[in-house]
Design a protein around this motif. Structure first.
Motif, PDB file in Angstrom:
ATOM      1  N   LYS A  40       0.818  -1.169   0.042  1.00 30.15           N
ATOM      2  CA  LYS A  40       0.069  -0.034  -0.030  1.00 30.15           C
ATOM      3  C   LYS A  40       0.938   1.241   0.030  1.00 30.15           C
ATOM      4  O   LYS A  40       0.512   2.271  -0.679  1.00 30.15           O
ATOM      5  CB  LYS A  40      -1.037  -0.036   1.223  1.00 30.15           C
ATOM      6  CG  LYS A  40      -1.862   1.057   1.226  1.00 30.15           C
ATOM      7  CD  LYS A  40      -2.778   1.192   2.442  1.00 30.15           C
ATOM      8  CE  LYS A  40      -2.201   1.434   3.715  1.00 30.15           C
ATOM      9  NZ  LYS A  40      -2.962   1.627   4.956  1.00 30.15           N
ATOM     10  N   LYS A  41       1.866   1.105   0.729  1.00 29.58           N
ATOM     11  CA  LYS A  41       2.835   2.302   0.706  1.00 29.58           C
ATOM     12  C   LYS A  41       3.523   2.813  -0.459  1.00 29.58           C
ATOM     13  O   LYS A  41       3.688   3.977  -0.874  1.00 29.58           O
ATOM     14  CB  LYS A  41       4.035   2.159   1.999  1.00 29.58           C
ATOM     15  CG  LYS A  41       4.914   3.170   2.137  1.00 29.58           C
ATOM     16  CD  LYS A  41       5.706   2.812   3.209  1.00 29.58           C
ATOM     17  CE  LYS A  41       6.966   3.863   3.319  1.00 29.58           C
ATOM     18  NZ  LYS A  41       8.035   3.463   4.188  1.00 29.58           N
ATOM     19  N   ARG A  42       3.943   1.654  -1.128  1.00 30.38           N
ATOM     20  CA  ARG A  42       4.721   1.673  -2.414  1.00 30.38           C
ATOM     21  C   ARG A  42       3.726   2.081  -3.494  1.00 30.38           C
ATOM     22  O   ARG A  42       4.164   3.091  -4.304  1.00 30.38           O
ATOM     23  CB  ARG A  42       5.197   0.088  -2.676  1.00 30.38           C
ATOM     24  CG  ARG A  42       6.531  -0.169  -2.107  1.00 30.38           C
ATOM     25  CD  ARG A  42       7.782   0.140  -2.761  1.00 30.38           C
ATOM     26  NE  ARG A  42       7.839  -0.422  -3.878  1.00 30.38           N
ATOM     27  CZ  ARG A  42       8.263   0.071  -4.966  1.00 30.38           C
ATOM     28  NH1 ARG A  42       8.398   1.552  -4.971  1.00 30.38           N
ATOM     29  NH2 ARG A  42       8.336  -0.709  -6.309  1.00 30.38           N
ATOM     30  N   LEU A  43       2.568   1.758  -3.473  1.00 30.40           N
ATOM     31  CA  LEU A  43       1.505   2.099  -4.463  1.00 30.40           C
ATOM     32  C   LEU A  43       1.175   3.649  -4.360  1.00 30.40           C
ATOM     33  O   LEU A  43       1.194   4.291  -5.119  1.00 30.40           O
ATOM     34  CB  LEU A  43       0.233   1.272  -4.336  1.00 30.40           C
ATOM     35  CG  LEU A  43       0.481  -0.146  -5.037  1.00 30.40           C
ATOM     36  CD1 LEU A  43      -0.852  -1.005  -4.616  1.00 30.40           C
ATOM     37  CD2 LEU A  43       0.532   0.046  -6.409  1.00 30.40           C
ATOM     38  N   LYS A  44       1.023   4.017  -3.002  1.00 29.70           N
ATOM     39  CA  LYS A  44       1.077   5.456  -2.798  1.00 29.70           C
ATOM     40  C   LYS A  44       2.070   6.398  -3.145  1.00 29.70           C
ATOM     41  O   LYS A  44       1.888   7.518  -3.671  1.00 29.70           O
ATOM     42  CB  LYS A  44       0.500   5.959  -1.393  1.00 29.70           C
ATOM     43  CG  LYS A  44      -0.675   5.393  -0.870  1.00 29.70           C
ATOM     44  CD  LYS A  44      -0.941   5.733   0.435  1.00 29.70           C
ATOM     45  CE  LYS A  44      -2.428   5.455   0.874  1.00 29.70           C
ATOM     46  NZ  LYS A  44      -2.988   5.885   2.357  1.00 29.70           N
ATOM     47  N   GLU A  45       3.126   5.827  -3.153  1.00 33.92           N
ATOM     48  CA  GLU A  45       4.567   6.490  -3.611  1.00 33.92           C
ATOM     49  C   GLU A  45       4.728   6.523  -5.170  1.00 33.92           C
ATOM     50  O   GLU A  45       5.079   7.611  -5.844  1.00 33.92           O
ATOM     51  CB  GLU A  45       5.513   5.759  -3.091  1.00 33.92           C
ATOM     52  CG  GLU A  45       6.054   5.962  -1.480  1.00 33.92           C
ATOM     53  CD  GLU A  45       6.971   5.367  -1.070  1.00 33.92           C
ATOM     54  OE1 GLU A  45       7.561   4.451  -1.890  1.00 33.92           O
ATOM     55  OE2 GLU A  45       6.999   5.066   0.158  1.00 33.92           O
TER      56      GLU A  45
END
Length: 144
Positions: A40-45
Motif C-alpha cells: 500500500k505504501k509503495r503504491l501510494k508512492e
C-alpha cells in the motif's frame, strides 16, 4: 503397546501438529499483513498523479489505496486473504496500468493509428505486485 497407549500418543501428536499449524498460520498472517502495508505504501508512492497548471497536484488516485482483509469459503474451509485496492477510484487502475484511448467529443472520429488520442500505460501496479509475490514466497519459505 496397547491400543489405549497408542490412542493417547496419537491424540498428543495431533494436538502438537495443530498447535504447530496454528503458530505457522499466525506467522504467515503477520507477514502477509506487513507485506500488504508495504505494498500500500509503495503504491501510494509510485501511483501517477496529475500536475495542475498552478503547481498544485491532484493526488486523489494516489491516496486512494487501502488494505482490505477478505474471508471466503473454499473447498478446504475458510480462506483469509489481504487485498490492496484503490478504494475510491477502482475504475482507474486498469486504465492507468494498461493505457487507453481518449474519448473524443461527439461527432469527432479517430484517425487510423492516431497516437495522440491514446494515453500511454503507466505501469505502477505490476512492479509492486511482483515485489509482493516475491516477498511473500520468501517469508513463507523462511517460516517453513
Amino acid at each position: 503397546m496397547s491400543y489405549q497407549n497408542l490412542k493417547a500418543d496419537l491424540t498428543g501428536l495431533v494436538a502438537e501438529l495443530n498447535k504447530y499449524s496454528d503458530e505457522v498460520m499466525a506467522d504467515i498472517d503477520r507477514e502477509a499483513d506487513k507485506i500488504a502495508n508495504n505494498a500500500k505504501k509503495r503504491l501510494k508512492e509510485t501511483s501517477p498523479y496529475r500536475e495542475h497548471k498552478e503547481g498544485d497536484s491532484s493526488k486523489h488516485y494516489r491516496d486512494s489505496w487501502k488494505k482490505k482483509k477478505n474471508k471466503r469459503k473454499t473447498r478446504f474451509g475458510l480462506s483469509e486473504g489481504i487485498q490492496v485496492l484503490s478504494a475510491s477510484k477502482p475504475h482507474l487502475t486498469h486504465l492507468l496500468e494498461n493505457g487507453h484511448r481518449v474519448v473524443l467529443p461527439q461527432g469527432r472520429e479517430f484517425k487510423k493509428d492516431d497516437a495522440k488520442h491514446f494515453v500511454g500505460a503507466k505501469k505502477h501496479i505490476q512492479p509492486v505486485q511482483e515485489e509482493v509475490n516475491d516477498s511473500f514466497l520468501a517469508a513463507v519459505d523462511e517460516d517453513s
